[in-house]
Every structure is written in structure tokens, then in C-alpha cells.
Design a protein around this motif. Sequence first.
Motif, mmCIF file in Angstrom:
data_model
loop_
_atom_site.group_PDB
_atom_site.id
_atom_site.type_symbol
_atom_site.label_atom_id
_atom_site.label_comp_id
_atom_site.label_asym_id
_atom_site.label_seq_id
_atom_site.Cartn_x
_atom_site.Cartn_y
_atom_site.Cartn_z
ATOM 1 N N ILE A 60 0.837 -1.200 0.000
ATOM 2 C CA ILE A 60 0.000 0.000 0.000
ATOM 3 C C ILE A 60 0.874 1.253 0.000
ATOM 4 C CG2 ILE A 60 -1.604 1.359 1.408
ATOM 5 C CD1 ILE A 60 -2.883 -1.357 2.219
ATOM 6 N N ALA A 61 1.944 1.245 0.786
ATOM 7 C CA ALA A 61 2.850 2.396 0.840
ATOM 8 C C ALA A 61 3.504 2.636 -0.518
ATOM 9 C CB ALA A 61 3.908 2.186 1.916
ATOM 10 N N ASP A 66 3.731 5.763 -5.755
ATOM 11 C CA ASP A 66 3.526 5.803 -7.203
ATOM 12 C C ASP A 66 2.382 6.745 -7.560
ATOM 13 O OD1 ASP A 66 4.312 4.760 -9.821
ATOM 14 O OD2 ASP A 66 2.314 3.846 -9.822
ATOM 15 N N ASN A 67 1.313 6.704 -6.792
ATOM 16 C CA ASN A 67 0.160 7.578 -7.020
ATOM 17 C C ASN A 67 0.542 9.051 -6.825
ATOM 18 O OD1 ASN A 67 -2.523 8.157 -7.600
ATOM 19 N ND2 ASN A 67 -3.166 7.917 -5.485
ATOM 20 N N ILE A 68 1.318 9.333 -5.807
ATOM 21 C CA ILE A 68 1.782 10.700 -5.561
ATOM 22 C C ILE A 68 2.612 11.186 -6.741
ATOM 23 C CG2 ILE A 68 3.356 12.092 -4.143
ATOM 24 C CD1 ILE A 68 2.380 10.333 -1.737
ATOM 25 N N ALA A 69 3.490 10.327 -7.246
ATOM 26 C CA ALA A 69 4.321 10.707 -8.393
ATOM 27 C C ALA A 69 3.463 11.033 -9.610
ATOM 28 C CB ALA A 69 5.313 9.589 -8.721
ATOM 29 N N SER A 112 4.496 20.932 -0.153
ATOM 30 C CA SER A 112 5.496 20.922 0.930
ATOM 31 C C SER A 112 5.124 19.902 2.009
ATOM 32 C CB SER A 112 5.636 22.315 1.538
ATOM 33 O OG SER A 112 4.504 22.646 2.320
ATOM 34 N N LEU A 113 3.850 19.619 2.166
ATOM 35 C CA LEU A 113 3.407 18.640 3.161
ATOM 36 C C LEU A 113 3.673 17.198 2.721
ATOM 37 C CD1 LEU A 113 -0.020 20.244 4.137
ATOM 38 C CD2 LEU A 113 2.079 20.250 5.497
ATOM 39 N N ILE A 114 3.777 16.969 1.424
ATOM 40 C CA ILE A 114 3.968 15.614 0.907
ATOM 41 C C ILE A 114 5.247 14.996 1.445
ATOM 42 C CG2 ILE A 114 4.470 14.257 -1.187
ATOM 43 C CD1 ILE A 114 2.588 16.169 -2.678
ATOM 44 N N GLU A 115 6.320 15.734 1.368
ATOM 45 C CA GLU A 115 7.611 15.193 1.790
ATOM 46 C C GLU A 115 7.586 14.833 3.279
ATOM 47 O OE1 GLU A 115 12.024 15.997 0.114
ATOM 48 O OE2 GLU A 115 10.802 17.727 0.582
ATOM 49 N N ARG A 116 7.033 15.726 4.087
ATOM 50 C CA ARG A 116 6.943 15.466 5.530
ATOM 51 C C ARG A 116 6.073 14.242 5.817
ATOM 52 N NH1 ARG A 116 5.068 20.725 8.207
ATOM 53 N NH2 ARG A 116 5.343 21.546 6.135
ATOM 54 N N ALA A 117 4.937 14.157 5.149
ATOM 55 C CA ALA A 117 4.023 13.035 5.379
ATOM 56 C C ALA A 117 4.682 11.717 5.003
ATOM 57 C CB ALA A 117 2.745 13.240 4.573
ATOM 58 N N SER A 123 0.010 10.229 9.142
ATOM 59 C CA SER A 123 -1.319 10.316 8.545
ATOM 60 C C SER A 123 -1.955 11.685 8.778
ATOM 61 C CB SER A 123 -2.224 9.212 9.091
ATOM 62 O OG SER A 123 -2.348 9.319 10.491
ATOM 63 N N GLN A 124 -1.558 12.396 9.826
ATOM 64 C CA GLN A 124 -2.084 13.745 10.066
ATOM 65 C C GLN A 124 -1.651 14.705 8.956
ATOM 66 O OE1 GLN A 124 -4.376 14.642 12.381
ATOM 67 N NE2 GLN A 124 -4.397 12.437 12.752
ATOM 68 N N GLN A 125 -0.434 14.553 8.489
ATOM 69 C CA GLN A 125 0.038 15.367 7.363
ATOM 70 C C GLN A 125 -0.762 15.029 6.103
ATOM 71 O OE1 GLN A 125 2.288 17.870 7.340
ATOM 72 N NE2 GLN A 125 2.571 17.633 9.537
ATOM 73 N N ALA A 126 -1.042 13.750 5.924
ATOM 74 C CA ALA A 126 -1.837 13.334 4.766
ATOM 75 C C ALA A 126 -3.231 13.960 4.815
ATOM 76 C CB ALA A 126 -1.933 11.806 4.719
ATOM 77 N N LEU A 127 -3.807 14.025 5.998
ATOM 78 C CA LEU A 127 -5.126 14.659 6.131
ATOM 79 C C LEU A 127 -5.059 16.154 5.823
ATOM 80 C CD1 LEU A 127 -6.471 12.848 9.327
ATOM 81 C CD2 LEU A 127 -7.177 12.503 6.937
ATOM 82 N N LYS A 128 -3.959 16.796 6.182
ATOM 83 C CA LYS A 128 -3.787 18.216 5.850
ATOM 84 C C LYS A 128 -3.700 18.399 4.336
ATOM 85 C CE LYS A 128 -1.469 19.603 10.110
ATOM 86 N NZ LYS A 128 -0.222 20.101 10.709
ATOM 87 N N ILE A 129 -3.055 17.467 3.666
ATOM 88 C CA ILE A 129 -2.956 17.528 2.199
ATOM 89 C C ILE A 129 -4.345 17.399 1.585
ATOM 90 C CG2 ILE A 129 -2.066 16.354 0.138
ATOM 91 C CD1 ILE A 129 0.370 15.526 1.925
#
Length: 140
Positions: A60-61, A66-69, A112-117, A123-129
Motif C-alpha cells: 500500500i505504501a 507511485d500515485n503521488i508521483a 510541501s506537506l507531501i515530503e513530511r508526510a 497520517s495527520q500530514q496526509a489529512l492536511k494535504i
Amino acid sequence: MVVEVGTQISNLQSFFSNQEKKLCSGSLDRSGYIHNLKIRIHNDSFQQMLGVENNETEIIALRSIDNIANHLERIAELCLDCTYHATELNDKDDFLNNQYEQLLDRVALGISLIERANQDNDSQQALKIVDVQLKLRKKC
């Protein structure tokens, strides 16, 4: 890839504020590089998935990466399209206003949040995205 797409957004922001055509040609030169980065990420993810056959969490990760790319490449393409079409307009004052800069600021924040997440597996960063994405959709 995050840095490259961030540069595309920054170039588009500079174009809107300065209306410099030279920024446009530099961005076009980088589009092939972004595509190559996406292909490398895709191939690496696929190879790693072959090695973790039964680890669903890892699969899944890798699919997420790949999806992010894929989405980052699309954002870069949209930046290029915007720059190209903006250079073709005769009356730029009608559309070059603060609203577009604010939207691009939100896109830059989301990126900018992608790299941190990803690094922190947060998952909190992902929710912010996702929140940034929803607000952008609402504005657009």
C-alpha cells in the motif's frame, strides 16, 4: 520530484507576478525531466513490490508513492499549460490578480506537506494535504 514540481509552481508564480516569458521556456525544458523522475519512481516501486509479496502494508505504501508521483507530474503539466496559455492572452490584467497567487500558494503548501508526510509516515500530514485539495477544488 517534489522539489522539481515545487520549482514549476514557483516559476508559475513568478510568471504571474513578473510576466516574464523566459521563465516559461525554462519550465518547458524541465517537463521531460519530471516525466523521467515519475517513470523511475514507478519502476522502483514496482521492483520493490515484487520483493514484498505478502506485506500488504508495504505494498500500500509503495502504491501510494507511485500515485503521488502521478499526481505531481500532472500538477507540473498543469503549471506548464497555465504558463503557455497565459503567454497567449492579449489582456493579462483581467486574469493576473491576487486570486491566482493565493491558489498557487495553497498548491505549494500541499506539496510541501507531501515530503513530511512521506518521511514521517504521518497520517495527520496526509489529512492536511486532503484538506488543501478540498479547499482548492472549492475555489476552482
